[in-house]
Every structure is written in structure tokens, then in C-alpha cells.
Design a protein around this motif. Structure first.
Motif, short mmCIF file in Angstrom:
data_model
loop_
_atom_site.label_atom_id
_atom_site.label_comp_id
_atom_site.label_asym_id
_atom_site.label_seq_id
_atom_site.Cartn_x
_atom_site.Cartn_y
_atom_site.Cartn_z
N PRO A 81 0.82 -1.23 0.00
CA PRO A 81 0.00 0.00 0.00
C PRO A 81 0.85 1.28 0.00
O PRO A 81 0.49 2.26 -0.64
N ILE A 82 1.97 1.25 0.70
CA ILE A 82 2.84 2.45 0.72
C ILE A 82 3.42 2.68 -0.67
O ILE A 82 3.39 3.78 -1.21
N LEU A 83 3.94 1.60 -1.26
CA LEU A 83 4.57 1.75 -2.58
C LEU A 83 3.55 2.17 -3.62
O LEU A 83 3.84 2.99 -4.49
N GLY A 84 2.36 1.61 -3.52
CA GLY A 84 1.30 1.99 -4.45
C GLY A 84 0.95 3.45 -4.31
O GLY A 84 0.82 4.17 -5.29
N TYR A 85 0.85 3.91 -3.07
CA TYR A 85 0.53 5.32 -2.83
C TYR A 85 1.60 6.23 -3.42
O TYR A 85 1.31 7.30 -3.95
N MET A 86 2.85 5.76 -3.34
CA MET A 86 3.96 6.59 -3.84
C MET A 86 4.21 6.35 -5.33
O MET A 86 5.22 6.75 -5.86
N LYS A 87 3.23 5.72 -5.99
CA LYS A 87 3.15 5.56 -7.45
C LYS A 87 4.14 4.56 -8.06
O LYS A 87 4.45 4.64 -9.25
N ALA A 88 4.63 3.62 -7.27
CA ALA A 88 5.57 2.63 -7.81
C ALA A 88 4.86 1.63 -8.72
O ALA A 88 3.68 1.35 -8.55
N GLN A 89 5.61 1.11 -9.70
CA GLN A 89 5.19 -0.07 -10.43
C GLN A 89 5.80 -1.25 -9.66
O GLN A 89 7.01 -1.39 -9.62
N ILE A 90 4.95 -2.07 -9.06
CA ILE A 90 5.44 -3.10 -8.15
C ILE A 90 5.57 -4.44 -8.86
O ILE A 90 4.65 -4.85 -9.58
N VAL A 91 6.69 -5.09 -8.66
CA VAL A 91 6.81 -6.49 -9.11
C VAL A 91 6.00 -7.31 -8.11
O VAL A 91 6.30 -7.31 -6.90
N GLN A 92 4.96 -7.96 -8.60
CA GLN A 92 3.97 -8.51 -7.66
C GLN A 92 4.50 -9.64 -6.78
O GLN A 92 4.12 -9.76 -5.63
N THR A 93 5.35 -10.49 -7.36
CA THR A 93 5.87 -11.59 -6.53
C THR A 93 7.13 -11.11 -5.82
O THR A 93 7.97 -10.46 -6.43
N TYR A 94 7.23 -11.43 -4.55
CA TYR A 94 8.44 -11.06 -3.81
C TYR A 94 9.09 -12.33 -3.29
O TYR A 94 8.50 -13.41 -3.30
N VAL A 95 10.31 -12.18 -2.87
CA VAL A 95 11.03 -13.36 -2.36
C VAL A 95 11.00 -13.30 -0.84
O VAL A 95 11.52 -12.36 -0.23
N PHE A 96 10.37 -14.30 -0.26
CA PHE A 96 10.24 -14.35 1.20
C PHE A 96 11.21 -15.43 1.70
O PHE A 96 11.12 -16.59 1.30
N ILE A 97 12.12 -15.04 2.55
CA ILE A 97 13.17 -15.97 2.98
C ILE A 97 13.09 -16.16 4.50
O ILE A 97 13.06 -15.18 5.26
N GLU A 98 13.08 -17.44 4.88
CA GLU A 98 12.96 -17.73 6.32
C GLU A 98 14.32 -17.99 6.95
O GLU A 98 15.30 -18.26 6.26
N GLU A 99 14.33 -17.98 8.26
CA GLU A 99 15.54 -18.21 9.06
C GLU A 99 16.27 -19.49 8.62
O GLU A 99 17.48 -19.51 8.44
N MET A 100 15.49 -20.54 8.38
CA MET A 100 16.11 -21.84 8.10
C MET A 100 16.72 -21.91 6.70
O MET A 100 17.40 -22.86 6.36
N ASP A 101 16.50 -20.89 5.87
CA ASP A 101 17.10 -20.87 4.54
C ASP A 101 18.54 -20.36 4.57
O ASP A 101 19.23 -20.33 3.54
N PHE A 102 18.99 -19.87 5.73
CA PHE A 102 20.35 -19.34 5.88
C PHE A 102 21.19 -20.28 6.74
O PHE A 102 20.69 -20.93 7.66
N TYR A 103 22.50 -20.29 6.46
CA TYR A 103 23.43 -20.91 7.39
C TYR A 103 24.73 -20.11 7.32
O TYR A 103 25.35 -20.01 6.25
N GLN A 104 25.12 -19.53 8.41
CA GLN A 104 26.34 -18.73 8.51
C GLN A 104 26.51 -17.74 7.36
O GLN A 104 27.46 -17.80 6.58
N LYS A 105 25.60 -16.83 7.26
CA LYS A 105 25.64 -15.73 6.27
C LYS A 105 25.66 -16.21 4.83
O LYS A 105 26.19 -15.54 3.94
N GLU A 106 25.12 -17.38 4.61
CA GLU A 106 24.95 -17.88 3.23
C GLU A 106 23.49 -18.33 3.07
O GLU A 106 22.88 -18.80 4.03
N ILE A 107 22.97 -18.17 1.86
CA ILE A 107 21.66 -18.73 1.58
C ILE A 107 21.88 -20.18 1.15
O ILE A 107 22.62 -20.44 0.19
N THR A 108 21.26 -21.10 1.86
CA THR A 108 21.52 -22.51 1.58
C THR A 108 20.36 -23.17 0.84
O THR A 108 20.49 -24.32 0.39
N ASN A 109 19.27 -22.49 0.72
CA ASN A 109 18.11 -23.08 0.04
C ASN A 109 18.14 -22.70 -1.45
O ASN A 109 18.00 -21.52 -1.80
N GLU A 110 18.37 -23.69 -2.29
CA GLU A 110 18.50 -23.43 -3.74
C GLU A 110 17.24 -22.75 -4.30
O GLU A 110 17.31 -21.93 -5.19
#
Lengths: 188, 351
Positions: free
Chosen positions: A126-155
Motif C-alpha cells: 500500500p505504501i509503494l502503491g501510494y507513492m506511485k511505484a510499479q510493483i513487481v507482484q511476486t516477492y522473495v520471502f526468505i525464512e531463518e532456516m534458509d540461511f546458514y552462517q551468512k549464506e543462503i543454503t536453500n536453492e
């Protein structure tokens, strides 16, 4: 094309880790883009007091101007207290109401719990829409368990980041073409 | 309207205003010197007077790309160079100035000009001057309201007793010189939103409303809110003039007018505000329902008359010199105003 990555937190490392990977993917896949990563942990940005963004000084001015000059912005945010960090909200407050007109914005979100998946839908879009952005609808949601020691481990996360980068660049080019075609009709 | 030196029997007043911006011409990428810009502003006022234009005003802005920070000094030069055109600020930033000094300046300009000076007092849309002049931005609202009130009190009372938060007390003080006819018209600058217009109405002061673009109907709401607030405070709205100010450009056709003006507005806005003016919004400016008076002289006449019908305002003030507009184009516009636009507007609005 100017792509700015905005890592929206002063706390923790996961968002920055994901943003580093994302900006590297932008540079490698689209070497002609000009990329800048702003990690808010590295800047001393003052709270918005309502003035025009050009009138701030120092880090605040640099961060605001860099964002305003971008064609595309990739936001990285953790979820704190079922919300975005105040540092990121402050960036929105520093900018004009139509700051994101003619800009494409995509998002990378890190969170401790999958239950916070809709924070982006309910609070950020809603904030981005109000500020007139064209939004890429899908976002990347990353959970705690996808990381290990400052690396993304989930392919799967890595694949999704690559797709987000591609969507961001393609949409930015597309909107630019649409705008140019429309403006050419005006004859002035 | 007499108090504000407005005679409605002669029709709606037509004015010009400059913000005093000092920007490069996007066509040539060149910027004239500050000296030349200031002299051109003075000459513009002279040409406006010769064309029969009623009013000329100069803005105060303390940021980069502006040349009339000392706008009262420029107005004094205009006062000396002209004989009958009304002269004013648009606007004086009263928040960061001492109302006593502002009044002294404008009363002096009034004496130089033989009773032609007015004040439009505003709050500053940009706030760099707070740092420059040593004020705290947190006092934005309070500074304006207190100083605007004091300015009006100085205008109304020859001997003043006053105390406030932001300036030393005045005890049996006389602010001199007095203007030629005892007082000056003082207007409140309003940015187009109803909230500020309502304050002008509650205070019982004339409203000077600036707008960049948008439909007339939206700004009509602001004018209506102002008159309603006047009435609620026990004032008679028919005694208080309304002025509107905004972009103006006349050329042989609306297409030519858009083509001539757009680069100046767009590049100028980018430099002074950080964002350009979207082409799509600008293209809407030629629509008869838009407040922007851009087009052929005949189209502009129709637009201004339509706006007059909607707003019932007493003065329209055109801004056509923004963004490094070349002087010969300004001259051409003044000629079109004087020969075609002004006579028609006067004819149809005289009461």
C-alpha cells in the motif's frame, strides 16, 4: 538503467546477505546496469522532518537522492514486530508523495516465521502503491532456516531471487518503452 | 473591496508573477547572469504596465537557482521604474522575517510607488531558509501564524502594544513610515488546499491561491471553503477579494504553447523540486477544465472566463517566466495579453 538495492535494516545480517546475492545477480546478468547498494546500517540517516528531500544534508541527502535517481529499486527488509523496520519507513517519509512514479520496485523479505508472509501485502505494497511505484507482484520471502552462517543454503530461494532480478529489469525496460511510446504521441 | 484597492466595475484584474527563479534555458542549456535576470524582471514589469496589466509581483526564495532573495529591493526598483501597475510580493516569507522590518519595507515601497504596494505573506514551501536565517523548523506553523497576525496588527494600528513568542515585545511602538493611504492590502498566500484557505477565512483576510495544475473543480472547493469560513466568522465574503495564480502561456495554437513551455516547466521543476512535471499531466493543461492557462489567446480567454465563473475571483495572476524562458517569448506573451486577452476579459467581467 540505474538499479538501487536498499537494505532496510540496521539490525542483523540476513537481509544484507540476501541483498548482496541479489545485487551480484543483477550485475552479472545485466552488466549494462548501474547498480548501487545502500545498506541503511552503514548510513546515519536523520528522521524526516517534512522538508523537501533536496534540502537534507550528508548521509540523508545521499540516500534520498540516490533512491530518487534510480530507475528500479530492490527493497530488502526484515520483519520486526510484525512490521517493517523504522529505518525503512523513515526512507518512505523522507521522499515526496509521488517519489516512485516511473520506477519499478521489487522486494526481498527475511523473517523468522512464515506466519509473517502477508506483512508485505498489507503494509509495504500500500505504501509503494501510494507513492506511485510499479510493483513487481511476486516477492522473495526468505525464512531463518534458509540461511546458514551468512549464506543462503536453500536453492529454491536462489532461483526465486534470480527470477525477481529478471522480472525487475524486464518490467523496468517495458514501462520505459510504454512511457516513451505514450510521450511520443504528445508532440511537444 | 475598497480596502483592498479593488474596483470590480473595471472587471477582473489581470497580473503577472515571477518566483524570481534563475534557471538555465533548457533549449540552450545557458543561464543568463543574475544581473540580467533581475533587470529583465524589472523590464517585464514595465512592459506589463505598458500593456495595461494591473498587477506585478515578485517572490522570495532562498534556495539555489533563484535571484530575488531580496525581493523587496527588486520591488523598490520596479516601483521607481513604473507609474501605475500594482506591485506586490508573491510571496513574502513572513515566518522567517521580522514583521516590523517587512512592514517598513513595504510602506516605503508604497510611498515610492505612490500607493501601489501590497503584501502577499506566505509560509515557505521550501524550508532551507530556516537554517539560513536561524529558525527552527518545528516552529513552522506557530511562526507563521504569530508573525502574520503581527503584520496585520501593524497595518491596522498606528501605536502597537504586542507580545509574542518569537520577537521582542512592542510597547507603544510606532512602525514608520506609514503607507500613503494609511494601510496596505495584505493577503494570505494559500497553496491550494482547503485547510490553509479556511484559516484565511477565519482570520478575515484576502486569499491569494497558487496552483500548479489540476481541474478547476478541485480548486473551487478551496474557494468555497474560504468563503464559508469567512461567513462562519462573521465576515461578509463579498468584501474579501480572491486571487488565483498559476502557469500561463499563450501562443498561436495550444500545441505550440505546450511545445514552447513544457521543457521549461519540466527541467525547472527537476532542478528546484527534484522531480519533473509528467508530460501526461501537462498535456491535460490545455483542457478547458484545467486551471493551467495554456493555449491560443482565444482558448485562454475562454478558460479564464470559465474560471472566473467558477471561482468568482477578483484577480488572476499568470506565471509564464519559470525555467529560463527566453525574454523575447515573454515579450510576445505580454503583447498577446495586452492586445487580445486582456480586453476580452475586462469586457466580460466588468460589473
Amino acid at each position: 538503467m540505474k538499479v538501487v538495492g536498499l537494505s532496510g535494516s540496521k539490525v542483523g545480517t540476513k537481509t544484507r546477505t540476501a541483498m548482496d546475492y541479489t545485487m551480484k545477480a543483477v550485475s552479472e546478468k545485466y552488466p549494462e546496469t548501474e547498480t548501487t547498494l545502500i545498506d541503511l546500517a552503514e548510513y546515519d540517516v536523520q528522521f524526516s522532518d517534512g522538508r523537501n528531500y533536496l534540502e537534507y544534508e550528508g548521509d540523508t541527502k545521499y540516500v534520498a537522492e540516490t533512491i530518487m535517481e534510480a530507475d528500479a529499486i530492490i527493497l530488502g527488509t526484515p520483519i520486526f514486530q510484525a512490521s517493517i523496520p523504522a529505518t525503512l519507513k523513515n526512507i518512505f517519509d523522507l521522499l515526496p508523495v509521488d517519489a516512485f512514479r516511473d520506477k519499478v520496485i521489487s522486494m526481498i523479505v527475511t523473517a523468522g516465521s512464515a506466519k509473517h508472509y502477508l506483512i508485505v501485502e498489507n503494509q509495504v505494497k500500500p505504501i509503494l502503491g501510494y507513492m506511485k511505484a510499479q510493483i513487481v507482484q511476486t516477492y522473495v520471502f526468505i525464512e531463518e532456516m534458509d540461511f546458514y552462517q551468512k549464506e543462503i543454503t536453500n536453492e529454491d530461494v536462489l532461483f526465486r531471487i534470480d527470477r525477481l532480478v529478471e522480472d525487475t529489469v524486464v518490467l523496468t525496460e517495458t514501462y520505459k518503452q510504454i512511457r516513451e511510446a505514450k510521450e511520443a504521441e504528445y508532440d511537444f | 473591496m475598497e480596502k483592498y484597492r479593488i474596483d470590480q466595475s473595471k472587471g477582473m484584474e489581470f497580473g503577472l508573477y515571477t518566483l524570481g527563479d534563475h534557471l538555465p534555458d533548457p533549449g540552450t542549456r545557458e543561464r543568463i547572469s543574475a544581473k540580467q535576470r533581475i533587470h529583465e524582471i524589472i523590464e517585464l514589469a514595465q512592459l506589463a504596465e505598458q500593456a495595461g496589466i494591473d498587477f506585478f509581483s515578485v517572490g522570495e526564495s532562498h534556495q539555489e537557482y533563484f535571484a530575488t532573495q531580496a525581493h523587496t529591493v527588486v520591488l523598490a526598483a520596479i516601483a521607481q521604474a513604473t507609474e501605475k501597475i500594482k506591485i506586490s510580493s508573491s510571496s513574502t516569507i513572513i515566518s522567517t522575517s521580522d514583521p516590523v522590518r517587512v512592514y517598513e519595507d513595504f510602506a516605503t515601497i508604497d510611498l515610492i510607488s505612490g500607493g501601489r504596494a501590497e503584501i502577499v505573506a506566505g509560509r515557505a514551501s521550501r524550508v532551507g531558509l530556516y537554517d539560513l536565517l536561524g529558525y527552527d523548523l518545528r516552529d513552522y506553523e506557530a511562526l507563521y501564524e504569530e508573525k502574520f497576525d503581527l503584520l496585520r496588527k501593524i497595518n491596522d494600528e498606528e501605536i502597537i502594544n504586542w507580545s509574542g513568542q518569537f520577537r521582542a515585545d512592542l510597547n507603544n511602538a510606532k512602525v514608520l513610515p506609514r503607507p500613503l493611504n494609511g494601510s496596505l492590502p495584505i493577503w494570505r498566500a494559500v497553496g491550494g488546499t482547503p485547510a490553509s484557505a479556511i484559516k484565511a477565512g477565519y482570520a478575515g483576510v484576502p486569499m491569494y491561491m497558487a496552483h500548479l495544475g489540476g481541474p478547476v473543480s478541485v480548486f473551487k472547493r478551496t474557494v468555497d471553503a474560504y468563503r464559508e469560513a469567512l461567513q462562519q466568522s462573521g465576515f461578509d465574503p463579498s468584501e474579501f477579494p480572491v486571487a488565483t495564480a498559476g502557469f500561463f502561456y499563450a501562443a498561436d495554437s495550444s500545441q505550440q504553447a505546450l511545445r514552447d513551455m513544457y521543457p521549461h516547466i519540466n527541467e525547472g521543476m527537476k532542478r528546484t523540486n527534484g522531480q519533473g512535471f509528467p508530460k501526461q499531466h501537462f498535456a491535460q493543461g490545455v483542457d478547458p477544465r484545467s486551471v493551467m492557462n495554456i493555449g491560443s489567446p482565444q482558448e485562454i480567454i475562454e478558460k479564464i472566463l470559465y474560471q472566473h465563473e467558477q471561482f468568482g475571483h477578483q484577480r488572476y495572476i499568470a506565471q509564464m517566466d519559470f525555467g529560463g524562458m527566453p525574454f523575447d517569448k515573454l515579450k510576445k506573451n505580454i503583447e498577446l495579453i495586452g492586445t487580445e486577452i486582456l480586453p476580452a476579459i475586462k469586457k466580460y467581467t466588468a460589473k
